[in-house]
Motif scaffolding. Structure first.
Motif, mmCIF file in Angstrom:
data_model
loop_
_atom_site.group_PDB
_atom_site.id
_atom_site.type_symbol
_atom_site.label_atom_id
_atom_site.label_comp_id
_atom_site.label_asym_id
_atom_site.label_seq_id
_atom_site.Cartn_x
_atom_site.Cartn_y
_atom_site.Cartn_z
ATOM 1 N N SER A 285 -38.282 -33.071 6.944
ATOM 2 C CA SER A 285 -38.400 -32.943 8.394
ATOM 3 C C SER A 285 -38.919 -31.551 8.733
ATOM 4 O O SER A 285 -38.375 -30.553 8.250
ATOM 5 N N ALA A 286 -39.959 -31.487 9.566
ATOM 6 C CA ALA A 286 -40.502 -30.186 9.963
ATOM 7 C C ALA A 286 -39.435 -29.334 10.644
ATOM 8 O O ALA A 286 -39.360 -28.119 10.421
ATOM 9 N N GLU A 287 -38.585 -29.968 11.450
ATOM 10 C CA GLU A 287 -37.548 -29.229 12.162
ATOM 11 C C GLU A 287 -36.511 -28.656 11.199
ATOM 12 O O GLU A 287 -36.160 -27.472 11.280
ATOM 13 N N VAL A 288 -36.051 -29.494 10.289
ATOM 14 C CA VAL A 288 -35.050 -29.030 9.318
ATOM 15 C C VAL A 288 -35.638 -27.961 8.412
ATOM 16 O O VAL A 288 -34.986 -26.954 8.091
ATOM 17 N N GLU A 289 -36.889 -28.153 7.988
ATOM 18 C CA GLU A 289 -37.515 -27.160 7.107
ATOM 19 C C GLU A 289 -37.734 -25.838 7.827
ATOM 20 O O GLU A 289 -37.663 -24.776 7.201
ATOM 21 N N ALA A 290 -37.998 -25.878 9.137
ATOM 22 C CA ALA A 290 -38.110 -24.633 9.907
ATOM 23 C C ALA A 290 -36.766 -23.915 9.932
ATOM 24 O O ALA A 290 -36.696 -22.684 9.796
ATOM 25 N N MET A 291 -35.686 -24.680 10.096
ATOM 26 C CA MET A 291 -34.348 -24.078 10.077
ATOM 27 C C MET A 291 -34.033 -23.479 8.711
ATOM 28 O O MET A 291 -33.466 -22.380 8.613
ATOM 29 N N ARG A 292 -34.401 -24.205 7.651
ATOM 30 C CA ARG A 292 -34.137 -23.693 6.297
ATOM 31 C C ARG A 292 -34.929 -22.415 6.031
ATOM 32 O O ARG A 292 -34.399 -21.452 5.461
ATOM 33 N N LEU A 293 -36.188 -22.393 6.432
ATOM 34 C CA LEU A 293 -37.012 -21.208 6.211
ATOM 35 C C LEU A 293 -36.489 -20.027 7.017
ATOM 36 O O LEU A 293 -36.429 -18.894 6.520
ATOM 37 N N HIS A 294 -36.076 -20.304 8.249
ATOM 38 C CA HIS A 294 -35.505 -19.258 9.101
ATOM 39 C C HIS A 294 -34.240 -18.680 8.455
ATOM 40 O O HIS A 294 -34.073 -17.451 8.374
ATOM 41 N N ALA A 295 -33.359 -19.553 8.003
ATOM 42 C CA ALA A 295 -32.119 -19.091 7.373
ATOM 43 C C ALA A 295 -32.410 -18.328 6.081
ATOM 44 O O ALA A 295 -31.764 -17.305 5.789
ATOM 45 N N LEU A 296 -33.381 -18.800 5.303
ATOM 46 C CA LEU A 296 -33.738 -18.120 4.063
ATOM 47 C C LEU A 296 -34.253 -16.712 4.347
ATOM 48 O O LEU A 296 -33.837 -15.746 3.690
ATOM 49 N N VAL A 297 -35.131 -16.591 5.323
ATOM 50 C CA VAL A 297 -35.700 -15.281 5.660
ATOM 51 C C VAL A 297 -34.612 -14.340 6.157
ATOM 52 O O VAL A 297 -34.566 -13.158 5.776
ATOM 53 N N ASP A 298 -33.716 -14.834 7.021
ATOM 54 C CA ASP A 298 -32.607 -13.999 7.492
ATOM 55 C C ASP A 298 -31.756 -13.522 6.317
ATOM 56 O O ASP A 298 -31.342 -12.355 6.263
ATOM 57 N N GLY A 299 -31.480 -14.418 5.387
ATOM 58 C CA GLY A 299 -30.671 -14.042 4.231
ATOM 59 C C GLY A 299 -31.375 -13.029 3.339
ATOM 60 O O GLY A 299 -30.752 -12.072 2.860
ATOM 61 N N LEU A 300 -32.663 -13.220 3.101
ATOM 62 C CA LEU A 300 -33.414 -12.267 2.284
ATOM 63 C C LEU A 300 -33.469 -10.900 2.949
ATOM 64 O O LEU A 300 -33.395 -9.869 2.269
ATOM 65 N N ALA A 301 -33.601 -10.889 4.271
ATOM 66 C CA ALA A 301 -33.618 -9.616 4.994
ATOM 67 C C ALA A 301 -32.292 -8.887 4.812
ATOM 68 O O ALA A 301 -32.257 -7.683 4.513
ATOM 69 N N ALA A 302 -31.183 -9.608 4.981
ATOM 70 C CA ALA A 302 -29.865 -8.988 4.840
ATOM 71 C C ALA A 302 -29.627 -8.498 3.415
ATOM 72 O O ALA A 302 -29.165 -7.365 3.204
ATOM 73 N N HIS A 303 -29.954 -9.324 2.431
ATOM 74 C CA HIS A 303 -29.751 -8.915 1.036
ATOM 75 C C HIS A 303 -30.690 -7.772 0.654
ATOM 76 O O HIS A 303 -30.297 -6.867 -0.097
#
Length: 202
Positions: free
Chosen positions: A152-170
């Motif tokens: 799902s484009a919507e779910v994948e956008a959420m996953r990418l957003h969460a991944l980027v936020d996590g990479l930024a924090a780490h």
């Protein structure tokens, strides 16, 4: 005749002083007095531009956001879906000194936003706009038939957003463990799993 400083430029110089103080000493240290000292001006002069600490922080937070958008606006995207999604994601993770500085102060702003409604509005708006940008990217991938079956484009956008936020924090909190090479490796692994055939060649 001595040229008077441009007020907009002066406000941005003061905001840069805010960012330096926050990155060095934390958001709690960014008072009108400490920022005035950092900017090399009197507190009275600074108050001509910003009357309170909240106004200072709000303008500085908006400045960080605007600079990220301006950087994205200068990018010449390639037209290759995989490459362009990766380039977009890279704008929000600490891959160099400039982006590390942005992530450092952004984390501090997010903490301050918990008790400052004006900062909270900027945080929420920026978060929403990031998600919308990722959603446009994953929707384009879906339209091109590049998402894996059932994605799902919507779910994948959420996953990418969460991944980027996590990479930024780490990347900010654990730079020795999560440096630029590992950030790139995680992004590539995610895109390999997200796109049909891993997307285009790297």
């Amino acid at each position: 005749m001595v040229k008077r400083p441009d007020p907009a430029e002066r406000r941005e110089e003061i905001a840069d002083a805010v960012l330096r103080v926050i990155r060095r000493d934390g958001v709690g240290a960014a008072s009108v007095r400490t920022v005035a000292d950092e900017a090399g001006m009197s507190t009275g002069s600074l108050r001509h531009f910003f009357g309170t600490q909240s106004e200072l922080l709000l303008f500085a937070m908006e400045l960080v956001t605007r600079r990220v958008y301006e950087r994205i606006g200068r990018i010449e995207f390639t037209g290759d879906p995989r490459t362009d999604v990766r380039i977009l994601a890279e704008q929000f993770v600490p891959l160099d000194d400039d982006r590390r500085g942005e992530m450092d102060v952004w984390q501090a702003f997010v903490v301050a936003a918990q008790t400052d409604p004006a900062l909270g509005e900027v945080r929420d708006r920026t978060d929403r706009e990031m998600y919308e940008g990722f959603l446009r990217a994953t929707t384009a991938l879906d339209a091109a038939g590049l998402l894996t079956a059932g994605a799902s484009a919507e779910v994948e956008a959420m996953r990418l957003h969460a991944l980027v936020d996590g990479l930024a924090a780490h990347g900010v909190n654990h730079p020795h463990r999560m440096g630029a090479d590992r950030i790139h490796a995680v992004l590539d692994a995610h895109l390999d799993a997200l796109l049909v055939g891993g997307g285009s060649a790297r």
